[in-house]
Design a protein around this motif. Structure first.
Motif, PDB file in Angstrom:
ATOM      1  N   LEU A   1       0.842  -1.198   0.000  1.00 41.09           N
ATOM      2  CA  LEU A   1       0.000   0.000   0.000  1.00 41.09           C
ATOM      3  C   LEU A   1       0.874   1.243   0.000  1.00 41.09           C
ATOM      4  O   LEU A   1       1.792   1.377   0.805  1.00 41.09           O
ATOM      5  N   LEU A   2       0.557   2.161  -0.915  1.00 38.80           N
ATOM      6  CA  LEU A   2       1.265   3.428  -0.998  1.00 38.80           C
ATOM      7  C   LEU A   2       0.238   4.557  -0.955  1.00 38.80           C
ATOM      8  O   LEU A   2      -0.758   4.524  -1.687  1.00 38.80           O
ATOM      9  N   ILE A   3       0.460   5.528  -0.080  1.00 37.08           N
ATOM     10  CA  ILE A   3      -0.448   6.672   0.037  1.00 37.08           C
ATOM     11  C   ILE A   3       0.227   7.884  -0.589  1.00 37.08           C
ATOM     12  O   ILE A   3       1.314   8.291  -0.175  1.00 37.08           O
ATOM     13  N   MET A   4      -0.429   8.469  -1.587  1.00 34.70           N
ATOM     14  CA  MET A   4       0.185   9.563  -2.337  1.00 34.70           C
ATOM     15  C   MET A   4       0.129  10.883  -1.574  1.00 34.70           C
ATOM     16  O   MET A   4       1.083  11.647  -1.567  1.00 34.70           O
ATOM     17  N   GLY A   5      -1.008  11.199  -0.967  1.00 33.80           N
ATOM     18  CA  GLY A   5      -1.155  12.482  -0.284  1.00 33.80           C
ATOM     19  C   GLY A   5      -1.559  13.576  -1.250  1.00 33.80           C
ATOM     20  O   GLY A   5      -1.682  13.367  -2.459  1.00 33.80           O
ATOM     21  N   LYS A   6      -1.759  14.768  -0.733  1.00 34.25           N
ATOM     22  CA  LYS A   6      -2.259  15.895  -1.524  1.00 34.25           C
ATOM     23  C   LYS A   6      -1.155  16.922  -1.721  1.00 34.25           C
ATOM     24  O   LYS A   6      -0.554  17.401  -0.760  1.00 34.25           O
ATOM     25  N   SER A   7      -0.901  17.256  -2.976  1.00 26.31           N
ATOM     26  CA  SER A   7       0.112  18.270  -3.268  1.00 26.31           C
ATOM     27  C   SER A   7      -0.511  19.660  -3.194  1.00 26.31           C
ATOM     28  O   SER A   7      -1.718  19.826  -3.299  1.00 26.31           O
ATOM     29  N   ARG A   8       0.344  20.682  -3.055  1.00 24.24           N
ATOM     30  CA  ARG A   8      -0.140  22.060  -3.019  1.00 24.24           C
ATOM     31  C   ARG A   8      -0.758  22.463  -4.352  1.00 24.24           C
ATOM     32  O   ARG A   8      -1.590  23.358  -4.416  1.00 24.24           O
ATOM     33  N   GLU A   9      -0.367  21.785  -5.417  1.00 22.45           N
ATOM     34  CA  GLU A   9      -0.837  22.171  -6.746  1.00 22.45           C
ATOM     35  C   GLU A   9      -2.361  22.172  -6.823  1.00 22.45           C
ATOM     36  O   GLU A   9      -2.968  23.065  -7.408  1.00 22.45           O
ATOM     37  N   ALA A  10      -2.988  21.143  -6.218  1.00 23.63           N
ATOM     38  CA  ALA A  10      -4.439  21.034  -6.300  1.00 23.63           C
ATOM     39  C   ALA A  10      -5.123  22.222  -5.627  1.00 23.63           C
ATOM     40  O   ALA A  10      -6.186  22.658  -6.041  1.00 23.63           O
ATOM     41  N   ALA A  11      -4.493  22.763  -4.572  1.00 27.31           N
ATOM     42  CA  ALA A  11      -5.122  23.844  -3.817  1.00 27.31           C
ATOM     43  C   ALA A  11      -4.743  25.239  -4.331  1.00 27.31           C
ATOM     44  O   ALA A  11      -5.516  26.174  -4.238  1.00 27.31           O
ATOM     45  N   THR A  12      -3.529  25.360  -4.890  1.00 26.12           N
ATOM     46  CA  THR A  12      -3.034  26.689  -5.225  1.00 26.12           C
ATOM     47  C   THR A  12      -2.794  26.902  -6.709  1.00 26.12           C
ATOM     48  O   THR A  12      -2.564  28.018  -7.136  1.00 26.12           O
ATOM     49  N   GLY A  13      -2.818  25.823  -7.490  1.00 28.02           N
ATOM     50  CA  GLY A  13      -2.545  25.969  -8.908  1.00 28.02           C
ATOM     51  C   GLY A  13      -1.060  26.043  -9.225  1.00 28.02           C
ATOM     52  O   GLY A  13      -0.673  26.287 -10.371  1.00 28.02           O
ATOM     53  N   CYS A  14      -0.196  25.820  -8.246  1.00 28.70           N
ATOM     54  CA  CYS A  14       1.240  25.900  -8.484  1.00 28.70           C
ATOM     55  C   CYS A  14       1.730  24.651  -9.205  1.00 28.70           C
ATOM     56  O   CYS A  14       1.063  23.621  -9.213  1.00 28.70           O
TER      57      CYS A  14
END
Length: 258
Positions: free
Chosen positions: A103-116
C-alpha cells in the motif's frame, strides 16, 4: 493489469478498490494498492490498525524525500527542480506491505489547492507514471472524483478506468463529469460498476442513465459491509457475497480487455 477506480464520495469506490486488491492477491499476484485520494481511506478498508496507518507517511508529506529527489524543498519560493526524479525505489521503501499487497499513500500536493507547479506534484506524477507504466505488478489506483493525478502519458497505460456509481442522480452526474475529464486525457472508454443496488430496477436505472459508458459489474447492498466499517475490519472478511461479486467483476474486466 493497471486499474484506476474513481467515483463520487461515499459510493463505495474504496470498498471496490480494496476488494479488487484482495481478489488479485489471493490468486498469488503481487499488487500495488495506491491511495491517490486526499481523503485517504484505503488503509482502513484493508483493516489496518490506527498505529499501522499512522506509520504510513503520505509521499506528498515527506519534504526531505521530495527535496532529495527533485532538488527543491516544498514551500520554498522560486528555484529550479528536476522534472524526472528517481522514484523506482519508493514503493518498496515507503509503502506498507502485507501479504501480496503493498500500500502506498500519495497524499495531496499544493498544486491542487493553489494551482502551483510544485516539486511534490512533480514527484507524485512521476511516481504514478512509474507504477502505471514501468511496473509488472497489478496496480489498483483509488482516486477521488477529480483525476488531477493522471496525465495523458500515464492514462495511456490504464487498462481499465472504472467509475463506481450508486442509484441516484448525483452519482450519475459525477460519472458523466469523470467521463468528460477522462476523454480529455485520451481515455476512450469508461467502465461503470453499480454499487449498493437493491434489485434489478436499480441496475436498469443505472444502465439507462450512463450513456456511452459500459456497465461491467454490479454489487448489491450488503449490511455486512456496513458492519465491517463499524468494526474496522476489511469488508472482504465479512461479506462472501462481496468477494464473489468482485471476483466476477475481475473476470469481466479481463474478458472485456481480451
Amino acid at each position: 493489469m493497471k486499474i484506476a477506480v474513481t467515483g463520487k464520495g461515499g459510493v463505495g469506490k474504496t470498498t471496490v478498490s480494496s476488494t479488487l486488491c484482495h481478489v488479485f492477491a489471493s490468486e498469488g499476484r503481487k499488487v500495488l494498492a495506491v491511495d491517490a485520494d486526499p481523503d485517504a481511506n484505503l488503509a482502513s478498508a484493508f483493516g489496518l490498525t490506527d498505529a499501522q496507518i499512522k506509520a504510513i507517511r503520505p509521499i506528498a508529506e515527506l519534504p526531505d524525500l521530495i527535496e532529495e529527489r527533485t532538488g527543491s524543498r516544498p514551500g520554498r519560493p522560486g528555484g529550479v527542480f528536476r522534472l524526472n526524479p528517481k522514484v523506482d525505489d519508493i514503493p518498496e521503501g515507503f509503502g506498507y506491505s502485507f501479504g501480496n499487497i503493498t500500500l502506498l499513500i500519495m497524499g495531496k500536493s499544493r498544486e491542487a489547492a493553489t494551482g502551483c507547479y510544485c516539486p511534490e506534484s512533480v514527484l507524485l506524477r512521476r511516481l504514478l507514471k512509474h507504477m502505471m507504466v514501468e511496473r509488472d505488478e497489478v496496480v489498483v489506483l483509488d482516486m477521488e472524483a477529480g483525476i488531477e493525478h493522471l496525465t495523458r502519458g500515464t492514462s495511456e497505460s490504464v487498462d481499465a478506468f472504472i467509475v463506481v456509481v450508486e442509484p441516484g442522480q448525483r452519482s450519475i452526474q459525477t460519472a458523466r463529469t469523470v467521463q468528460r475529464m477522462a476523454g480529455e486525457l485520451g481515455i476512450k472508454e469508461v467502465l461503470v460498476v453499480a454499487n449498493k443496488v437493491r434489485g434489478p430496477e436499480d441496475v436498469e436505472y443505472i444502465r439507462n442513465n450512463i450513456g456511452s459508458m459500459k456497465l461491467i459489474g454490479e454489487l448489491f447492498f450488503d449490511h455486512a459491509i456496513m458492519e465491517a466499517d463499524i468494526k474496522g475490519i476489511p469488508p472482504y472478511d465479512t461479506s462472501p457475497d462481496l468477494v464473489r461479486a468482485v471476483g466476477a467483476l475481475r473476470e469481466n474486466i479481463e474478458k472485456h480487455l481480451g
